[in-house]
Structure formats: C-alpha cells, structure tokens
Write an enzyme that holds these catalytic residues in place. Structure first.
Site, PDB file in Angstrom:
ATOM      1  N   GLY A 238       0.865  -1.164   0.000  1.00 15.58           N
ATOM      2  CA  GLY A 238       0.000   0.000   0.000  1.00 15.58           C
ATOM      3  C   GLY A 238       0.904   1.217   0.000  1.00 15.58           C
ATOM      4  O   GLY A 238       2.069   1.125  -0.327  1.00 15.58           O
ATOM      5  N   SER A 239       0.371   2.375   0.369  1.00 19.74           N
ATOM      6  CA  SER A 239       1.224   3.566   0.424  1.00 19.74           C
ATOM      7  C   SER A 239       0.398   4.786   0.774  1.00 19.74           C
ATOM      8  O   SER A 239      -0.817   4.819   0.579  1.00 19.74           O
ATOM      9  CB  SER A 239       1.924   3.846  -0.919  1.00 19.74           C
ATOM     10  N   ASN A 240       1.106   5.810   1.247  1.00 24.85           N
ATOM     11  CA  ASN A 240       0.586   7.176   1.315  1.00 24.85           C
ATOM     12  C   ASN A 240       1.524   8.080   0.537  1.00 24.85           C
ATOM     13  O   ASN A 240       2.737   7.828   0.480  1.00 24.85           O
ATOM     14  CB  ASN A 240       0.554   7.708   2.751  1.00 24.85           C
TER      15      ASN A 240
END
Length: 798
Positions: A238-240
């Site tokens: 995932g990531s931000n």
C-alpha cells in the site's frame, strides 16, 4: 578531523578520473554511449552514511553495471532467490511442495510457481517483449541498463565471497542472463493479473471422467470474494503520498512526502541509491530489488512517489465451449481450439512434473483467483484471464522518464509517452510549486458501457461490486477495442486517466482517485479505475483531515513533512477512544462477560483508554490495548452514524457502545493481554518490535484499520512478546522540497535498512533511526557526497 579533507581530495581525484575522461558528446548523445570502449563495463560507487551508494557512470550500460554490483553487495541472496523463481527452478532446489516466493507471484507452492514461470520462458514471452521496438517495447537505454545490471551482478558473484547465511555456499546462486533480469521485471508487471492467478492457471485442466462435476460459481459469493481480493487494505503493499503546491509552502516551491508500504522481507524490498551519468541523468531514490531504475525518488527539480492504485488490472472472459470438446470455444458461433502449452519442471529428489496449460485468444484458462474465488471449468463453460500487463515491459522506461523530468508536466508527459505503470498512482511536486496526482495505469479497456452490454450474469454482479469484469467471450463485439492514444491495443489511453493538476495538495492512501483533494473531487472515470461516493478507509480519512489542515495553515516546509510522517496519530482512536473509555467505566462492577461466558474485571482498561494519547508512538501507553480491542470489534456493529457521501471524511462516526459486542470484545481483549503477561498500560514499543542480531528494536506506527499514516503490519505472537516482527509497512520514505539553491532539500529513510545480510553493517542501522523517528539527510550534490565523513569509494569493472 584530519582525515576528512584527505578523503575529500582522494574522492575528488577518483571522480575526476571517472568523469574527466568523458567527451562532452558522450554526456549529450545516448546513441554514443551504448558500447563502452574495449567492450568493458565499469562504474564508480561512492558510499556515504548508512551504506547508501552514489553510482557514477559514463553511460546507461555502465550505470546498470554499477547498480547490479551494488545491489548484489547488499542483497545477493534475495536477488538470487528471485532469479530462481523466474527461471522456474524452485522445485529443483527447494522441493515442489514448499511454500513459494510470495514476492513475485501468488503461487502457494513451488511447483505451481515453476510451472507458470517455465511456461512464460518456454513461450518466449519476455524475449518477444524485449525485441519489440519502443514505445511499445523497452527503449535502447533500458535494454542497456538491463545488460549492464546483468554484468554487474555476475561480476560481483565472480569477485566476492558471500557472507549472508541465507545463501552462503548454496548451489542455486548462479550467474544470470539479461533474460532473467527482464523476467523479474515482467513478474512485477503481472503481479496484479496473471501473477495473482498462478495457482488457477497451472491447475486448469479440462473436465474428464476423473474430474468431479462442479456447478457455476455463486454470483454473490464470487462478488464478495472479488471485492475482498481487490480491496486496498487486503494486499501486502500500500502507500501514502502527498504533494503540496506553492500556495501552501513557505517559499512558493513544492513539497512531497512519500510513504510507500511494502514488504520488509523478500524480493519486493526497496533499495536506496543515487544514479548519475554526467550531463544526462542525476537521480536519487528507492528501487525495487532487481530493477536497474529508480522507482520512487527525486532529482534536482522534481520529486515523485507512488501509491498502489484501485484499478483492476485484469478481467475475465467467460467462454462458451463446444459440447463435443471442452478445449474448443466458440466466438460468433465459430470454433477456436485452445492452445496447449505442455510444461515440465524438475523436482528435488523426485520425478519431474509435467502439466498442460491452456491458452485462448484472451489469455490463459484459469480455474480460480485464489481459494475463495473458484471459476470451475465445466463441459459448457470456462474462464480466460486477460492481463494487459503481460505485454507491458515499459515500467523501466516510465521510471527513466521520471528520472529525466524537470517538472510535474514532464512527469505527466513521461506517463503519456511510455504508459508503463501496471498497478500504481503517481503523486509529484516540483521546484516551481506545481503538484500532480494521476492514476495512470495499464488497465484493460473495460468501459462501463462495455460492461453493461457484454457482462455475463456473473459479471453483472462482480463488476459493480469489485471492478472485476466478466465478459461474454462468445461474442466478437465484446472485444476490448482500442483508444487512439493507447500504446497497445486493449488498454485505456492517457486521455481516460484520472488526473489532478496544481491542486493546493494532492493526496492518496490507496483509495480511488475520487478524493485526491477533498475540495476538488475527481469523478467521471470508469468503474474499473475505482469507486466514487463510497466509504473511504480510516487511513484515507485521517490523511485527508491532516493534509487539508496543513494546506490551510500554509507556510509549510520539509520539517512539516517530517513531523507528519512521525506524528503517529491514530484516527480510529480520535474517533472512538473517549467513548470506549466512558462505556467501559459505566459497566456495572467494572466487569464484562467474555465470549467464553466468563466474567472479566475490565476496570483497569477504562483509565488506560482514557489516558492514552491517541498515538502509536513507541512510548504510548494504551496504544497496544486499543489496537487489540479495535481489531476484534465487529465491523457490522461499529458505528451509530453511517457513511454519508456528503461528509466522506467525517463519516461514519460515533462508536456503538450499546451493541453487546462492545463489552464482550473488551473482556476478550483484557483476557488476551493478561494471559500473555502484557500490562494494559505497557508502552507500545515494549511489545511492538523487531529483533535484529539478537537485539530488540522498537517499532512505531500501527495497522491499516487504525488509520495511522506510518503504517506497519506486525505479526501477533503473544508468546513472543506481542508483535515481534513486521511483515510490511513504511519502507522507503522521502520528504523533499527546494529552497532556491542547486541542491534539493531532502530527508530519507529506508526503514528496514539496505541489507538483508545480518553480517552487514547496514542490516539494521536505518531501522534504529526509524525506531527513534530520525532521518537521513540526503547527499545529492557533489559537495555533499564528497564531504561525507563515511565516504568510501569503490571502482568496479567487468
């Protein structure tokens, strides 16, 4: 103190020797850089603090050589293991039934992984893609990078002794070919498509006398399974990322904070470096292992990061079979025979395994997308999987385009030109104050109109629910078609991609493009890209609340990005901890009944929840109690106020403490921690940690459902002390801005450090920084590299 000037002088001499001999034309004309003189390859690697290499080369082949050498130095065992995977040799060395390499596919056992990757190899898939002219195939520069990487890895093997116990003395560590390096890139490209269905591809066999009869898959069960399979919070990646525009910053220039969440072990780790070809390329950032290009990074004018996108990178075609032959399917009433691919793999201490794979005009026949999503092959029906990324080997060219970019417009131009990213969004900022968000993915060209017209009964349920289209493969008019600006048929062209330019902020936390900026929502895209107007994740809600407030406050600097990364605020705690503490205190006699029917004294939990600071810092008392409580609360009974598209950041809200499940879950949580000998008010870092070389390192952050920006996914093991290991989470982090000088202002952190080798000095040094919430100051400009007190210069040759 005396050694520092001497080191700088030595390094300057080496640098002059490496660069000064290059003719000016070589730096300006890539055509003249393809074949180094005398056929040899070489590079200069300057190591600074934390083992970060700065690779200096004359051309792309030399740059690949230095990168391959330096990656092997840090990660030879992880790289070698991945090369065994893509050669289809895991069963030969590790046994057929052993768990497979989860970094490069979803295969559950080595034998299915090998059958798939041997099939890819024997079909010549990667060679054909490598030979395809650009822009549909890889550019000359990328092919040179891969050639150099191969030579650099092999040269390191020839000239060095392996000290990593993971593969020291192993017979499976062998030289590789360019085909192996390209095949690893191919495996990463198809992770969301064929790679997700390896077991279903290799197990697919036509029905026969020995095949048990199975009915059609249940539409609702399949839709639910597909929705869960493609949910943003179900993956191990995932990531931000957030970009801030000049109107929000202290100096009118852009800012970017990238926080990808990737596995902490195995072949999808990031590795940090700087790559320089004087006059041609100068880029720093994180590469996925085995890649010769930088995936997430910055140069002197622009910075970018990626987040795993919601676009569904595959679709299914439901085949109508010839009643007389289940390996023949009908298209517009005309029969087409499936193509047989017979694949044999060697097996350790056993006979080889041979199996036939079945391919159609749409792609391979598949009998499942994971155990929860069966797609049975019957006498009347089969399913073929279409994965457009199986003909996409362009991601390295996209990365190279970013590396050369000088603005967010250039980043968008590289995406339009190369169309190579399979499963990520792009967020970027530049030194002029511009921002960019775009979901520019290689996706099957499934328009809502096509899905409406051509979905089978199963597809009419799965497509709205999950974006997985199941089209009628018996109709020629249900083909995916082409966009005029698409580089390959059957995918969306750049004009169809969700794009947001020059917003005050642009943020993504793995939800769809809809709310990259709350004030400027993006709509109008096809369902296959993602949803609009539906509930956002807790992490998205927390991030949007924070970054919109930061943008409104203004005067932002890189320090603000650093503080955001390690604020470790728990949005779920902000929403419900106070109500949970009050409901706990109101329980008669301070007791609650657990799920086993026993009364439990929960009174000690009430004060801990009330006093908790609502963060997941390593020193936070109450964070672990809330974490275990929150994970157990049933989602169906969680909220009093439901989601409203009119307030997507603020809803749902208000914990439903009236539901019987609340008290029961609280009792179970207290029982669990007490049985493990864990105090309810213990510090998070005492029980959330990793062990490196026998020493505990406390880990900040929290799990997906808590909504913490600094996401980590630890493994619960009460006998081991709570959470004694992290599987995935914050990885290569960068906070980048500009101050008007020649050098960007950049702070970086590779949470799990550069090397998996426990004997390396860089096995856990940055992990300790992560624990202490500290950063590495980027050494991007020459003066900063040469002044490093840790400077070590290595000249490598083939």
């Amino acid at each position: 103190m005396r050694t520092r000037p001497r080191r700088a002088v030595i390094a300057a001499v080496v640098l002059f020797a490496a660069v000064g001999t290059l003719p000016a034309s070589a730096a300006q004309d890539p055509q003249k850089q393809e074949h180094p003189s005398h056929g040899g390859l070489s590079a200069t690697i300057r190591y600074t603090e934390y083992g970060i290499p700065h690779i200096l080369a004359r051309n792309y082949a030399d740059l690949g050589f230095g990168t391959g050498w330096a990656q092997a130095t840090d990660e030879v065992c992880t790289l070698a293991d991945g090369f065994v995977t893509v050669r289809g040799e895991r069963s030969r060395f590790f046994g057929a039934d052993a768990a497979s390499d989860s970094a490069l596919s979803s295969a559950t056992k080595n034998v299915s992984s090998d059958l798939y990757f041997r099939g890819v190899r024997e079909a010549g898939t990667v060679e054909k893609l490598m030979a395809t002219p650009a822009p549909r195939g890889p550019s000359r520069e990328v092919r040179e990078l891969m050639r150099g990487f191969t030579a650099g890895y092999n040269a390191w093997l020839r000239k060095n002794r392996i000290t990593d116990p993971a593969c020291k003395g192993a017979d499976w560590v062998r030289p590789v070919s360019v085909q192996d390096v390209a095949a690893r890139n191919f495996a990463l490209a198809v992770l969301g498509g064929q790679g997700r269905a390896v077991d279903g591809i290799t197990a697919a066999q036509p029905p026969g006398s020995t095949t048990p009869a199975t009915g059609a898959p249940d539409a609702r069960d399949t839709a639910r399974a597909a929705r869960e399979l493609f949910a943003a919070d179900s993956a191990d990646m995932g990531s931000n990322a957030v970009a801030f525009g000049g109107a929000t910053t202290a100096n009118g220039r852009g800012l970017l904070l990238g926080n990808p969440h990737y596995p902490w072990q195995g072949g999808r780790r990031f590795w940090q470096s700087q790559q320089t070809i004087p006059g041609e390329l100068n880029i720093a950032g994180g590469s996925l292992l085995g890649s010769a290009t930088i995936s997430i990074g910055h140069n002197a004018q622009v910075a970018w990061s990626h987040t795993v996108a919601t676009g569904v990178t595959l679709n299914l075609h439901q085949l109508t079979l010839d009643p007389a032959d289940p390996t023949t399917y009908l298209v517009d009433g005309r029969p087409e025979r499936m193509t047989r691919r017979q694949v044999t793999v060697a097996v350790k201490d056993s006979a080889p395994v041979t199996r036939t794979q079945w391919w159609t005009r749409y792609g391979p026949v598949v009998t499942s997308l994971g155990a929860a999503l069966p797609l049975p092959w019957t006498t009347t029906t089969a399913y073929a999987l279409n994965d457009p990324n199986a003909t996409n080997l362009r991601a390295s060219d996209t990365a190279l385009g970013f590396s050369r970019a000088r603005s967010t417009s250039d980043v968008l131009g590289a995406l339009k030109r190369t169309q190579g990213l399979p499963w990520v969004n792009t967020i970027a900022a530049d030194s002029q104050g511009h921002t960019l968000f775009t979901q520019s993915q290689v996706l099957p060209r499934i328009t809502d109109e096509l899905a409406q017209r051509c979905s089978t009964p199963l597809g009419r349920v799965t497509y709205p629910a999950s974006g997985v289209a199941v089209l009628d493969g018996s109709r020629g008019d249900c083909a995916l078609g082409s966009d005029p600006d698409a580089v390959q048929p059957g995918i969306f062209g750049p004009a169809k991609m969700p794009v947001l330019k020059d917003a005050p902020y642009a943020e993504n936390s793995n939800d769809s493009a809809w709310l990259a900026n709350v004030e400027r929502p993006i709509t109008g895209y096809e369902r296959v890209f993602g949803t609009v107007g539906v509930q956002r994740s807790m992490r998205t809600r927390g991030a949007l609340r924070d970054v919109s407030a930061m943008a409104s406050r203004g005067r932002l600097t890189v320090r603000d990005l650093q503080e955001k990364q390690f604020a470790n605020r728990v949005p779920a705690g902000d929403l419900v901890a106070a109500d949970a503490a009050k409901a706990c205190a109101a329980l008669p006699g301070g007791a609650a009944t657990g799920s086993d029917g026993k009364a439990v004294d929960v009174s000690g939990a009430c004060g801990v929840l009330a006093a908790w600071d609502r963060t997941a810092n390593t020193g936070s008392r109450g964070a672990l109690l809330f974490d275990r409580l929150w994970r157990k609360l049933p989602v169906s009974q969680l909220w009093k106020v439901p989601f409203s598209a009119a307030d997507p950041v603020g809803t749902p809200n208000t914990l439903n403490t009236d539901a019987p499940a609340f008290a029961t879950t609280l009792a179970d949580t207290v029982t669990e921690l007490t049985a493990a000998g864990i105090a309810l008010n213990s510090r998070l870092g005492e029980h959330q940690f990793v062990v490196r070389n026998g020493q505990r390192i406390a880990v900040p952050g929290g799990t997906e459902s808590l909504g913490v920006w600094n996401k980590v996914e630890p493994v619960w093991n009460p006998a081991g002390g709570g959470y004694p290991e992290v599987t995935t989470g914050s990885s290569y982090i960068q906070a980048v801005g500009w101050d008007g000088g020649r050098c960007p202002v950049a702070r970086t952190l590779l949470t799990y450090s550069q090397s998996s080798n426990p004997n390396s000095p860089h096995h856990s040094d940055q992990t300790r920084l992560f624990s202490a919430e500290k950063w590495v100051t980027s050494r991007f400009c020459e003066k900063d590299i040469l002044s490093s007190p840790a400077l070590r210069v290595v000249r490598v040759r083939s």
